[in-house]
Design a protein around this motif. Structure first.
Motif, mmCIF file in Angstrom:
data_model
loop_
_atom_site.group_PDB
_atom_site.id
_atom_site.type_symbol
_atom_site.label_atom_id
_atom_site.label_comp_id
_atom_site.label_asym_id
_atom_site.label_seq_id
_atom_site.Cartn_x
_atom_site.Cartn_y
_atom_site.Cartn_z
ATOM 1 N N TYR A 12 67.911 42.743 74.938
ATOM 2 C CA TYR A 12 68.611 42.485 76.195
ATOM 3 C C TYR A 12 68.472 43.584 77.233
ATOM 4 N N GLN A 13 67.936 44.748 76.869
ATOM 5 C CA GLN A 13 68.026 45.862 77.793
ATOM 6 C C GLN A 13 67.090 45.764 78.997
ATOM 7 N N ARG A 14 66.151 44.819 78.996
ATOM 8 C CA ARG A 14 65.274 44.670 80.161
ATOM 9 C C ARG A 14 65.806 43.652 81.158
ATOM 10 N N ARG A 15 66.948 43.080 80.894
ATOM 11 C CA ARG A 15 67.514 42.130 81.829
ATOM 12 C C ARG A 15 68.143 42.842 83.019
ATOM 13 N N ALA A 16 68.097 42.173 84.186
ATOM 14 C CA ALA A 16 68.808 42.701 85.342
ATOM 15 C C ALA A 16 70.303 42.603 85.082
ATOM 16 N N PRO A 17 71.101 43.500 85.663
ATOM 17 C CA PRO A 17 72.540 43.491 85.383
ATOM 18 C C PRO A 17 73.203 42.136 85.605
ATOM 19 N N GLN A 18 72.862 41.436 86.694
ATOM 20 C CA GLN A 18 73.521 40.171 86.977
ATOM 21 C C GLN A 18 73.243 39.120 85.915
ATOM 22 N N ASP A 19 72.134 39.250 85.204
ATOM 23 C CA ASP A 19 71.778 38.290 84.163
ATOM 24 C C ASP A 19 72.332 38.701 82.802
ATOM 25 N N SER A 20 73.089 39.766 82.777
ATOM 26 C CA SER A 20 73.626 40.277 81.525
ATOM 27 C C SER A 20 75.146 40.096 81.525
ATOM 28 N N SER A 21 75.837 40.989 80.869
ATOM 29 C CA SER A 21 77.298 40.993 80.863
ATOM 30 C C SER A 21 77.751 42.418 80.617
#
Length: 489
Positions: free
Chosen positions: A244-253
């Motif tokens: 998950y660490q390559r996701r943009a912040p808005q696509d994460s939690s």
């Protein structure tokens, strides 16, 4: 007839302007409505900077969940009411005990959720169009797991309990989580975006829970000795961060930065260091890369600031390397933040004509430069400033090519012949030059509101847009700007 044609063209232009503005409008709010007869409760939710919002839910009231460029989407909405005490009139938990685990829902822009709350029985009822999602979130709340607040799952003194006992308790919690994830996959009626967030959040939180002994390591206590079984469990679980660490912040939690921070605390303990703020910050800076390094260190500094610790020295260091993610510094200082946006894949699906060969979608072109920083130079043959800027853009491409920079030239010429004639006059030839097949209907132009050129967009090595309106290559500040992005893995 000419007058009618003119009127039709004018109407078409008005419709096009209206449609463009509507498509660029902010996402609609979600609404939480209190049903008649409900007891008063409240909601809260957070954005990527841990800025909290919310409000009280009363009978017949409506509380809006706002989505903007700094929001998680979907986002978690929590109902943080306290469970009433058995002692009449005492609503606060006794000393040393935690508040009761609150229910947490997942909502998306445009959702409407009706709630009813019975304070004496601490009972909630949720109704909405996407009932399957509400029911699943309710089931998670009723289980030993939770969607928010890892400290509710295992209310034990983590700094004192033996690790073998802790691992037994955690293993049971992990089995419960895995069963919920299987049920999630089999439950119809859950939107893919919501299912993705639920999966991500549950997996990150079960790993975060495993790290609680490191989180609860107190500076005044002796360093905890980590058993081989515990180290093996953390090592096996740490792969979830890579997922998950390559996701943009808005696509994460919010589960991602807290898990990154907790893992940094564990690494400190593993290295024989107390996981105090400065050590955890240094470990996160050393361990992570790109935006996740900036975000994890922000989480550590924001938590320290929240607990009234002096972060001035660490903040001074943070500012020396955090570029291009300086929005985090502004948030720590309390200044208004610049939106940090993520963009859907559809934005990059415009068809592009090549000087020779078939057309291809922009996303396919970008995939050919995967792992590199990409500068998109938007220009046209009739634009004198664009032509004047092209030599500087070409020089930048040559200077930073070995460091991982690719420059792609995208023309908005409506007439392909004009574009090809301009290419014939360029010193560098047609290398990396393309033209929007349909410049007027370009999704990229609409999303980024490209109404004037030259215009420059910069994507980092992960494919995230780091500057939708970058400074010109001829600007003396450009070198420092692009080198800061190139330095991020």
């Amino acid at each position: 007839m000419p007058k009618l044609t003119t009127m039709l063209r004018f109407s078409y232009l008005l419709l096009l302007v209206f449609w463009s503005r509507a498509s660029l409008a902010a996402p609609p709010d979600a609404v939480v409505r209190g049903l008649p007869g409900t007891d008063v409760t409240s909601i809260d939710y957070f954005n990527i900077y841990w800025a909290g919002k919310g409000g009280a839910v009363r009978p017949g009231s409506r509380v809006f969940v706002h989505f903007d460029e700094n929001s998680y989407s979907p986002t978690l909405v929590r109902f943080p009411a306290l469970k009433p005490s058995r002692k009449r009139g005492q609503r606060q938990p006794p000393p040393g005990q935690l508040a009761f685990k609150p229910p947490t829902l997942v909502v998306m822009p445009g959702d409407t959720v009706d709630i009813s709350f019975n304070e004496q029985q601490y009972a909630f009822e949720f109704r909405g169009r996407h009932q399957a999602e509400l029911d699943f979130c309710y089931k998670v709340w009723q289980s030993s797991v939770g969607l928010d607040g890892w400290f509710f799952e295992m209310n034990v003194p983590h700094s004192k309990v033996p690790l073998d006992q802790f691992l037994r308790d955690w293993s049971q919690l992990k089995r419960t989580t895995e069963a919920l994830l299987v049920e999630l996959q089999r439950t119809p009626g859950i939107r893919p975006e919501v299912a993705s967030l639920l999966t991500q959040n549950l997996r990150l939180r079960i790993f975060h829970t495993l790290l609680l002994p490191a989180e609860y390591q107190l500076p005044r206590d002796p360093l905890r000795v980590l058993t081989p079984a515990y180290v093996d469990s953390v090592t096996a679980g740490s792969g979830i961060l890579t997922v998950y660490q390559r996701r943009a912040p808005q696509d994460s939690s919010a589960g991602l930065p807290t898990a990154l921070s907790a893992y940094a605390a564990y690494l400190c303990l593993r290295a024989g260091r107390q996981p105090i703020t400065s050590a955890r910050y240094a470990m996160a800076r050393q361990t992570y890369r790109g935006i996740q390094r900036a975000w994890a260190c922000y989480e550590i500094l924001e938590d320290a600031r929240f607990h009234h610790k002096d972060i001035r020295r660490l903040l001074a260091d943070y500012q020396t390397w955090v570029a291009p993610y300086t929005e985090f510094v502004r948030a720590l200082k309390g200044d208004p933040t610049v939106p940090m946006r993520s963009y859907r894949r559809e934005v990059f699906t415009d068809s592009l004509d090549a000087p020779a060969g078939p057309a291809q979608p922009l996303v396919a072109l970008l995939s050919q430069h995967k792992g590199r920083v990409v500068l998109l130079d938007i220009w046209a043959s009739w634009c004198a400033p664009c032509l004047a800027e092209l030599p500087a853009s070409a020089a930048v491409a040559k200077r930073y090519q070995a460091q991982g920079l690719s420059v792609l030239y995208l023309s908005i010429d409506r007439d392909a012949k004009d574009w090809r004639r301009a290419l014939g006059r360029l010193r560098g030839g047609p290398a990396n030059h393309f033209r929007f097949t349909n410049p007027v209907a370009s999704r990229l132009r609409r999303e980024f509101e490209i109404t004037s050129i030259p215009r420059y967009l910069v994507l980092d090595r992960t494919g995230a847009v780091r500057s939708p309106d970058a400074i010109r290559p001829s600007d003396e500040r450009f070198a420092a700007f692009i080198e800061g992005i190139l330095a991020q893995p």
